[in-house]
Design a protein around this motif. Structure first.
Motif, PDB file in Angstrom:
ATOM      1  N   ASP A 203       0.855  -1.183   0.000  1.00 25.09           N
ATOM      2  CA  ASP A 203       0.000   0.000   0.000  1.00 25.09           C
ATOM      3  C   ASP A 203       0.896   1.240   0.000  1.00 25.09           C
ATOM      4  N   GLU A 204       0.986   1.903  -1.124  1.00 29.64           N
ATOM      5  CA  GLU A 204       1.845   3.089  -1.313  1.00 29.64           C
ATOM      6  C   GLU A 204       3.292   2.809  -0.882  1.00 29.64           C
ATOM      7  N   PRO A 205       3.927   1.802  -1.475  1.00 26.84           N
ATOM      8  CA  PRO A 205       5.280   1.431  -1.025  1.00 26.84           C
ATOM      9  C   PRO A 205       6.351   2.460  -1.335  1.00 26.84           C
ATOM     10  N   PHE A 206       6.124   3.311  -2.350  1.00 24.70           N
ATOM     11  CA  PHE A 206       7.151   4.263  -2.757  1.00 24.70           C
ATOM     12  C   PHE A 206       7.046   5.588  -2.022  1.00 24.70           C
ATOM     13  N   SER A 207       6.034   5.740  -1.190  1.00 26.78           N
ATOM     14  CA  SER A 207       5.835   6.991  -0.471  1.00 26.78           C
ATOM     15  C   SER A 207       7.037   7.295   0.421  1.00 26.78           C
ATOM     16  N   GLY A 208       7.635   8.454   0.219  1.00 24.44           N
ATOM     17  CA  GLY A 208       8.753   8.873   1.057  1.00 24.44           C
ATOM     18  C   GLY A 208      10.108   8.373   0.621  1.00 24.44           C
ATOM     19  N   LEU A 209      10.177   7.541  -0.434  1.00 27.92           N
ATOM     20  CA  LEU A 209      11.463   7.038  -0.896  1.00 27.92           C
ATOM     21  C   LEU A 209      12.052   7.962  -1.955  1.00 27.92           C
ATOM     22  N   ASP A 210      13.347   8.234  -1.837  1.00 32.62           N
ATOM     23  CA  ASP A 210      14.014   9.013  -2.874  1.00 32.62           C
ATOM     24  C   ASP A 210      14.227   8.126  -4.107  1.00 32.62           C
ATOM     25  N   PRO A 211      14.604   8.708  -5.250  1.00 35.09           N
ATOM     26  CA  PRO A 211      14.724   7.902  -6.478  1.00 35.09           C
ATOM     27  C   PRO A 211      15.662   6.707  -6.369  1.00 35.09           C
ATOM     28  N   VAL A 212      16.771   6.858  -5.643  1.00 31.60           N
ATOM     29  CA  VAL A 212      17.714   5.740  -5.505  1.00 31.60           C
ATOM     30  C   VAL A 212      17.071   4.582  -4.743  1.00 31.60           C
ATOM     31  N   ASN A 213      16.433   4.885  -3.609  1.00 31.91           N
ATOM     32  CA  ASN A 213      15.809   3.833  -2.820  1.00 31.91           C
ATOM     33  C   ASN A 213      14.557   3.285  -3.498  1.00 31.91           C
ATOM     34  N   ALA A 214      13.863   4.121  -4.263  1.00 31.99           N
ATOM     35  CA  ALA A 214      12.721   3.630  -5.034  1.00 31.99           C
ATOM     36  C   ALA A 214      13.184   2.589  -6.049  1.00 31.99           C
ATOM     37  N   ASP A 215      14.348   2.809  -6.650  1.00 36.03           N
ATOM     38  CA  ASP A 215      14.886   1.832  -7.605  1.00 36.03           C
ATOM     39  C   ASP A 215      15.233   0.512  -6.918  1.00 36.03           C
ATOM     40  N   LEU A 216      15.744   0.582  -5.690  1.00 36.45           N
ATOM     41  CA  LEU A 216      16.036  -0.640  -4.939  1.00 36.45           C
ATOM     42  C   LEU A 216      14.771  -1.435  -4.687  1.00 36.45           C
ATOM     43  N   LEU A 217      13.689  -0.738  -4.354  1.00 38.14           N
ATOM     44  CA  LEU A 217      12.416  -1.416  -4.133  1.00 38.14           C
ATOM     45  C   LEU A 217      11.898  -2.015  -5.436  1.00 38.14           C
ATOM     46  N   LYS A 218      12.020  -1.286  -6.531  1.00 34.60           N
ATOM     47  CA  LYS A 218      11.571  -1.811  -7.822  1.00 34.60           C
ATOM     48  C   LYS A 218      12.299  -3.108  -8.165  1.00 34.60           C
ATOM     49  N   GLN A 219      13.601  -3.140  -7.912  1.00 31.86           N
ATOM     50  CA  GLN A 219      14.374  -4.345  -8.189  1.00 31.86           C
ATOM     51  C   GLN A 219      13.876  -5.516  -7.341  1.00 31.86           C
ATOM     52  N   ALA A 220      13.530  -5.244  -6.079  1.00 32.10           N
ATOM     53  CA  ALA A 220      13.025  -6.301  -5.196  1.00 32.10           C
ATOM     54  C   ALA A 220      11.658  -6.798  -5.680  1.00 32.10           C
ATOM     55  N   ILE A 221      10.808  -5.874  -6.133  1.00 33.28           N
ATOM     56  CA  ILE A 221       9.484  -6.261  -6.646  1.00 33.28           C
ATOM     57  C   ILE A 221       9.636  -7.123  -7.896  1.00 33.28           C
ATOM     58  N   LEU A 222      10.533  -6.723  -8.794  1.00 29.10           N
ATOM     59  CA  LEU A 222      10.734  -7.490 -10.026  1.00 29.10           C
ATOM     60  C   LEU A 222      11.354  -8.857  -9.733  1.00 29.10           C
ATOM     61  N   ALA A 223      12.206  -8.929  -8.718  1.00 26.05           N
ATOM     62  CA  ALA A 223      12.787 -10.224  -8.336  1.00 26.05           C
ATOM     63  C   ALA A 223      11.702 -11.146  -7.799  1.00 26.05           C
ATOM     64  N   ALA A 224      10.769 -10.600  -7.017  1.00 26.73           N
ATOM     65  CA  ALA A 224       9.657 -11.412  -6.506  1.00 26.73           C
ATOM     66  C   ALA A 224       8.767 -11.879  -7.652  1.00 26.73           C
ATOM     67  N   LYS A 225       8.541 -11.019  -8.624  1.00 26.90           N
ATOM     68  CA  LYS A 225       7.775 -11.417  -9.808  1.00 26.90           C
ATOM     69  C   LYS A 225       8.480 -12.558 -10.534  1.00 26.90           C
ATOM     70  N   GLN A 226       9.792 -12.468 -10.660  1.00 27.36           N
ATOM     71  CA  GLN A 226      10.570 -13.467 -11.378  1.00 27.36           C
ATOM     72  C   GLN A 226      10.433 -14.847 -10.741  1.00 27.36           C
ATOM     73  N   ARG A 227      10.318 -14.888  -9.415  1.00 27.40           N
ATOM     74  CA  ARG A 227      10.163 -16.188  -8.751  1.00 27.40           C
ATOM     75  C   ARG A 227       8.708 -16.651  -8.713  1.00 27.40           C
ATOM     76  N   GLY A 228       7.814 -15.873  -9.332  1.00 24.26           N
ATOM     77  CA  GLY A 228       6.432 -16.318  -9.482  1.00 24.26           C
ATOM     78  C   GLY A 228       5.444 -15.745  -8.499  1.00 24.26           C
ATOM     79  N   ALA A 229       5.837 -14.753  -7.699  1.00 24.25           N
ATOM     80  CA  ALA A 229       4.913 -14.179  -6.722  1.00 24.25           C
ATOM     81  C   ALA A 229       3.811 -13.383  -7.433  1.00 24.25           C
ATOM     82  N   THR A 230       2.665 -13.329  -6.772  1.00 27.48           N
ATOM     83  CA  THR A 230       1.544 -12.501  -7.215  1.00 27.48           C
ATOM     84  C   THR A 230       1.629 -11.185  -6.463  1.00 27.48           C
ATOM     85  N   ILE A 231       1.656 -10.071  -7.184  1.00 31.54           N
ATOM     86  CA  ILE A 231       1.959  -8.781  -6.555  1.00 31.54           C
ATOM     87  C   ILE A 231       0.891  -7.761  -6.918  1.00 31.54           C
TER      88      ILE A 231
END
Length: 299
Positions: free
Chosen positions: A153-181
């Motif tokens: 729920d609003e995961p990017f709120s308050g994150l600067d662009p660098v940390n937002a990119d770290l979260l994006k990478q984690a989300i895409l990694a979870a997608k890669q292993r088959g998670a429903t997001i």
């Protein structure tokens, strides 16, 4: 697969959700968008069984079981950590609530802290961390048990662009292993970059639903980007042009009344010669959001 089927929820006289339906498949990311109060958090709380509702929500074709809830990673909009606990204690505690034992969680913590570039040691108290690092610790708590269903729920709120990119990478990694997001965001750039599909809510109702491309194409290729030495006034006088936006030296965006005008405009501006830029596109997701959130419902 997560299936939300005809769910409705009323709080007193307020219809928070009105016949909401959508599916999210394994290895798919869905963006849930809408203005504040549109029903996004109520949808999440319904999926998590935090409140009663009318309709049906299933996981892999069956009602959720207690074991299924252990496979959910949930990041609430209101962040909530216990300030006196250390990073390790906080992460282990929440992981144990998901039936992941401490002996499994502890060896993962250092790696996850590196992954999110958390500034601090596992033995540091939560209250001694910056607000941004506390948020990253909460993200670790959400993901460290490798959930199969991830609700953010609003995961990017308050994150600067660098940390937002770290979260994006984690989300895409979870997608890669088959998670429903499924995640909510007011930043349409994040939705366009990450999501396979979206659902837009307005006053508790679904007003847009589909893949990112199909939603954009519904509105026609009415945005035209071109580079030309024509003046703004000359471009505005062309048939089919609703508005002209000056983007920089000799560069413009034309909003068209009808996408069919594009060919005529191309012929007029190019004069049969090469031009460096002429790109006709559907509106951006941000433009669609602004139109749909403030305008009439799109059926």
């Amino acid at each position: 697969m997560l299936s939300v089927v005809h769910i409705s929820k009323t709080f007193g006289q307020v219809k928070a959700l009105d016949d909401v339906s959508f599916d999210v498949h394994d290895g798919e990311i869905l963006g849930l968008i809408g203005q504040n109060g549109a029903g996004k958090s109520t949808t999440f709380h319904s999926i998590l069984n935090f409140l009663s509702f009318d309709g049906q929500i299933t996981w892999n074709g069956q009602p959720f079981t207690e074991a299924d809830y252990d496979q959910i990673g949930y990041l609430p909009e209101e962040r909530s950590l216990m300030p006196k606990l250390t990073i390790t204690q906080q992460i282990v505690y929440l992981a144990r609530l998901k039936n992941q034992p401490a002996k499994v969680t502890k060896p993962k913590i250092a790696g996850w802290m590196d992954r999110f570039a958390v500034k601090g040691q596992p033995t540091d108290q939560i209250k001694k961390l910056s607000k941004g690092n506390q948020q990253k610790v909460q993200l670790i708590c959400t993901l460290i048990h490798d959930p199969q269903l991830i609700i953010l729920d609003e995961p990017f709120s308050g994150l600067d662009p660098v940390n937002a990119d770290l979260l994006k990478q984690a989300i895409l990694a979870a997608k890669q292993r088959g998670a429903t997001i499924i995640f909510s965001s007011h930043d349409m750039t994040n939705v366009e970059e990450l999501c396979d599909s979206l659902v837009m809510l307005k006053n508790g109702r679904v007003v847009l639903k589909g893949t990112i491309d199909s939603v954009r194409e519904q509105f026609g290729r009415t945005q035209l980007y071109l580079t030309t030495d024509w003046s703004k006034e000359r471009l505005a006088a062309l048939d089919g042009v609703k508005h002209v936006y000056h983007l920089g030296t000799h560069r413009y965006r034309l909003q068209l009344n009808d996408e069919a005008a594009g060919k005529t405009i191309f012929d007029a501006v190019s004069g049969g010669h090469y031009i460096t830029e002429f790109s006709q596109q559907p509106p951006t997701l941000d433009a669609i959001f602004r139109t749909e959130a403030g305008g009439t419902d799109h059926e």
